[in-house]
Write a protein that holds these residues in place. Structure first.
Motif, PDB file in Angstrom:
ATOM      1  N   SER A 447      63.020  85.896  51.714  1.00 33.04           N
ATOM      2  CA  SER A 447      62.387  85.401  52.852  1.00 33.04           C
ATOM      3  C   SER A 447      61.362  86.275  53.735  1.00 33.04           C
ATOM      4  O   SER A 447      61.120  87.435  53.320  1.00 33.04           O
ATOM      5  N   GLY A 448      60.806  85.718  54.726  1.00 36.82           N
ATOM      6  CA  GLY A 448      59.916  86.394  55.451  1.00 36.82           C
ATOM      7  C   GLY A 448      58.639  86.088  55.487  1.00 36.82           C
ATOM      8  O   GLY A 448      57.849  86.455  56.097  1.00 36.82           O
ATOM      9  N   PHE A 449      58.047  85.566  54.219  1.00 33.80           N
ATOM     10  CA  PHE A 449      56.709  85.036  53.909  1.00 33.80           C
ATOM     11  C   PHE A 449      56.497  83.717  54.050  1.00 33.80           C
ATOM     12  O   PHE A 449      57.311  83.065  54.292  1.00 33.80           O
ATOM     13  N   THR A 450      55.061  83.252  54.327  1.00 37.26           N
ATOM     14  CA  THR A 450      54.735  82.116  54.452  1.00 37.26           C
ATOM     15  C   THR A 450      54.472  81.490  52.984  1.00 37.26           C
ATOM     16  O   THR A 450      54.518  82.209  52.208  1.00 37.26           O
ATOM     17  N   ASP A 451      54.338  80.215  52.913  1.00 39.49           N
ATOM     18  CA  ASP A 451      53.924  79.608  51.487  1.00 39.49           C
ATOM     19  C   ASP A 451      52.658  80.477  50.844  1.00 39.49           C
ATOM     20  O   ASP A 451      52.725  80.637  49.811  1.00 39.49           O
ATOM     21  N   ALA A 452      51.675  80.487  51.581  1.00 41.14           N
ATOM     22  CA  ALA A 452      50.544  81.086  51.064  1.00 41.14           C
ATOM     23  C   ALA A 452      50.813  82.576  50.683  1.00 41.14           C
ATOM     24  O   ALA A 452      50.188  83.065  49.591  1.00 41.14           O
ATOM     25  N   GLU A 453      51.610  83.480  51.288  1.00 36.66           N
ATOM     26  CA  GLU A 453      52.096  84.788  50.967  1.00 36.66           C
ATOM     27  C   GLU A 453      52.656  84.519  49.590  1.00 36.66           C
ATOM     28  O   GLU A 453      52.658  85.358  48.943  1.00 36.66           O
ATOM     29  N   LEU A 454      53.612  83.517  49.639  1.00 42.69           N
ATOM     30  CA  LEU A 454      54.488  83.210  48.411  1.00 42.69           C
ATOM     31  C   LEU A 454      53.339  83.127  47.195  1.00 42.69           C
ATOM     32  O   LEU A 454      53.764  83.800  46.114  1.00 42.69           O
ATOM     33  N   LYS A 455      52.541  82.211  47.248  1.00 43.01           N
ATOM     34  CA  LYS A 455      51.547  82.152  46.305  1.00 43.01           C
ATOM     35  C   LYS A 455      50.942  83.591  45.889  1.00 43.01           C
ATOM     36  O   LYS A 455      50.759  83.889  44.642  1.00 43.01           O
ATOM     37  N   TRP A 456      50.623  84.179  46.740  1.00 38.44           N
ATOM     38  CA  TRP A 456      49.874  85.535  46.573  1.00 38.44           C
ATOM     39  C   TRP A 456      50.898  86.349  45.926  1.00 38.44           C
ATOM     40  O   TRP A 456      50.489  87.206  45.018  1.00 38.44           O
TER      41      TRP A 456
END
Length: 531
Positions: A447-456
């Motif tokens: 947890s803690g990350f955005t959807d965009a950060e998850l993809k990165w």
């Protein structure tokens, strides 16, 4: 079973809370008893089938399909039930699909000796969607975003009854909840017997955020880092968690500590080394966690981690309901009542003196006791209202601790994250990295990350993998993550000797070199500082 399978499928692809509520409510309205009761129990993980384990399911499927195909498919899909439901060979003559009630009866009757024949026979009566629903029902791993609280709200919405009544009457009922449905549909009176320990919905707080607060109107207490608990004594004693789960069996030493009909609200903690000050005696959440979800508690555990409750509210005593009274009146009654209780089992949460928000902020920031995670502000004139009413109670958690760690391992998630590497293990240097020190894992977060950060992050894992261990990928130790966590404690269960409380990814530090990440000694210093 087909309707239940359709419900699970729809819930999986519905992200909206209101959408999930509408789906469950509609299912409960149109489904007859007892199927809807068993389905409700399945959604809230209230069923247990001891003979049906994940290992049994895996063994059954690899006897029918290529083991390598199953392993690769499970790794890609990220969910055992979904993989098995899709790979299971279709029978030559499919049988009649069972009802939910029939499926529950058959699963309950399975033993370790009969499961290898009975479970395949049941799976052969279903299509892929039905097999998925059956396996989720059997293993209790729904992972579709439906909490017990959400299910209760959906029940209330389906039959137009108050959710506070649903929460109160729910406890003491057993699947398939016939008495609960009879009451909700107007066929019978409320399912409550006098003297039974009845759960009352908790009053909850809002995060304070930027809300202006006049401290002349509010009392301040510590926000303890245990688990919120309600202790109810009637004909017997029961302990309920914030979600309304009965956790009495995990804390048997508290069950004989009351002799007056009463409902108490407080924080369940375990004893630890004295922490200093009048509020000393509570160990960290890490110590409490060892007591949770245990069917039996050893004598050694009772001696070394004895449970007690730090009380902060009195809801009922005898036949008198104190919830409509203002907080200051309930507090006065609690201070009087607690004098007759065993001090080894109950104590009183102290009032925190503060003359201004600025002074309170300083007190909150300095509070690094292992059992404190912030402060609570409660209006002195507030009644005790179920739910999260506006403007009455606020929580002000202390700022998280931050540390730079190196990404070490990643694993794919479940549900809508099953296609992404979203579970990350990270570590710190056990010494000087320039002198050959190794990285030791210190935590895991998803947890803690955005959807965009998850993809990165997913792309980084896929392009920086150096080794694979089943579903786990090892990365090349090139990425620094700034990790936020609430507290840190010594732990014998981990190689690093450390355990973080609520770790989450605060920032991706692609600008930092791995050797700039923190060292284990820094985290051990935090443990010493908190102690």
């Amino acid at each position: 079973m087909e309707a239940f399978a359709e419900l699970l499928d729809a819930l999986t692809y519905t992200r909206s809370r209101n959408g999930k509520l509408a789906l469950i409510a509609a299912y409960l309205q149109r489904t007859p008893d007892p199927d809807r009761g068993w389905a409700l129990a399945g959604l809230t993980n209230s069923l247990d089938f001891p003979a049906v384990k994940s290992a049994v399911i895996r063994q059954l499927v690899v006897e029918r399909v290529d083991p390598v195909l199953f392993a690769l498919s499970r790794d890609y899909v990220g969910d055992t039930a979904e993989t098995v439901s899709l790979l299971w060979p279709a029978p030559a003559l499919p049988g009649t699909p069972p009802t939910v009630a029939e499926a529950v009866a058959l699963l309950s009757a399975m033993t370790r000796a009969t499961v290898y024949g009975a479970l395949p026979a049941l799976l052969d009566r279903l299509d892929a969607n039905g097999r998925y629903a059956l396996l989720k029902l059997a293993t209790g791993a729904m992972r579709n975003g439906v909490s017990t609280r959400l299910a209760k709200i959906a029940f209330a919405q389906a039959f137009d009854v108050p959710v506070t009544d649903v929460e109160g009457y729910w406890h003491g009922q057993h699947p398939p909840y016939a008495a609960l449905f009879d009451w909700a549909t107007g066929r019978a009176p409320p399912p409550h017997s006098a003297g039974a320990p009845q759960f009352r919905p908790f009053m909850l707080a809002h995060p304070i955020g930027d809300t202006p607060v006049d401290l002349d109107l509010y009392a301040v207490e510590w926000k303890w880092d245990g688990i919120r608990a309600q202790i109810v004594h009637g004909d017997e004693t029961r302990i309920y968690s914030r979600s309304g789960d009965d956790i009495s069996h995990s804390f048997p030493e508290l069950l004989g500590a009351l002799d007056t009909p009463v409902v108490l609200d407080g924080e369940l903690l375990v004893r630890g080394a004295f922490q200093g000050g009048e509020e000393g005696g509570a160990a960290s959440f890490n110590a409490l966690q060892q007591r949770l979800n245990r069917k039996t508690v050893s004598r050694r555990m009772l001696e070394e981690s004895s449970a007690f409750v730090r009380l902060f509210d009195l809801l009922l005593i005898g036949d008198e309901d104190l919830r409509p009274l203002p907080w200051h009146a309930r507090r006065a009654r609690l201070e009087q009542f607690i004098t007759g209780l065993d001090s080894a089992r109950f104590d009183l949460s102290a009032i925190v003196p503060a003359t201004s928000i600025e002074a309170l902020a300083a007190i909150r920031d300095q509070a690094r006791d292992q059992a404190i995670e912030g402060v609570m502000l409660k209006r002195r004139d507030s009644p005790y209202l179920a739910g999260r009413p506006m403007g009455l109670w606020y929580k002000w958690k202390r700022d998280p601790l931050l540390v730079d760690c190196v990404l070490m391992y990643a694993q794919r998630g479940n549900g809508r994250r099953s296609s992404y590497y979203s579970d990350f293990t990270f570590g710190c240097w056990d010494g000087d990295p320039d002198a050959g020190a190794e990285l030791l894992p210190v935590g895991k977060s998803y947890s803690g990350f955005t959807d965009a950060e998850l993809k990165w992050l997913d792309h980084h894992v896929r392009t920086h993998t150096v080794n694979r261990f089943g579903p786990v990928r090892e990365t090349d130790r090139s990425l620094v993550l700034e990790i936020a966590f609430d507290s840190i404690h010594a732990s014998k269960r981990h190689k690093s000797g450390l355990a973080m409380r609520f770790p989450r990814i605060h920032r991706i530090r692609a600008d930092k070199l791995p050797r700039e990440a923190d060292r284990i000694e820094t985290l051990r210093a935090l443990v010493a500082a908190e102690a």
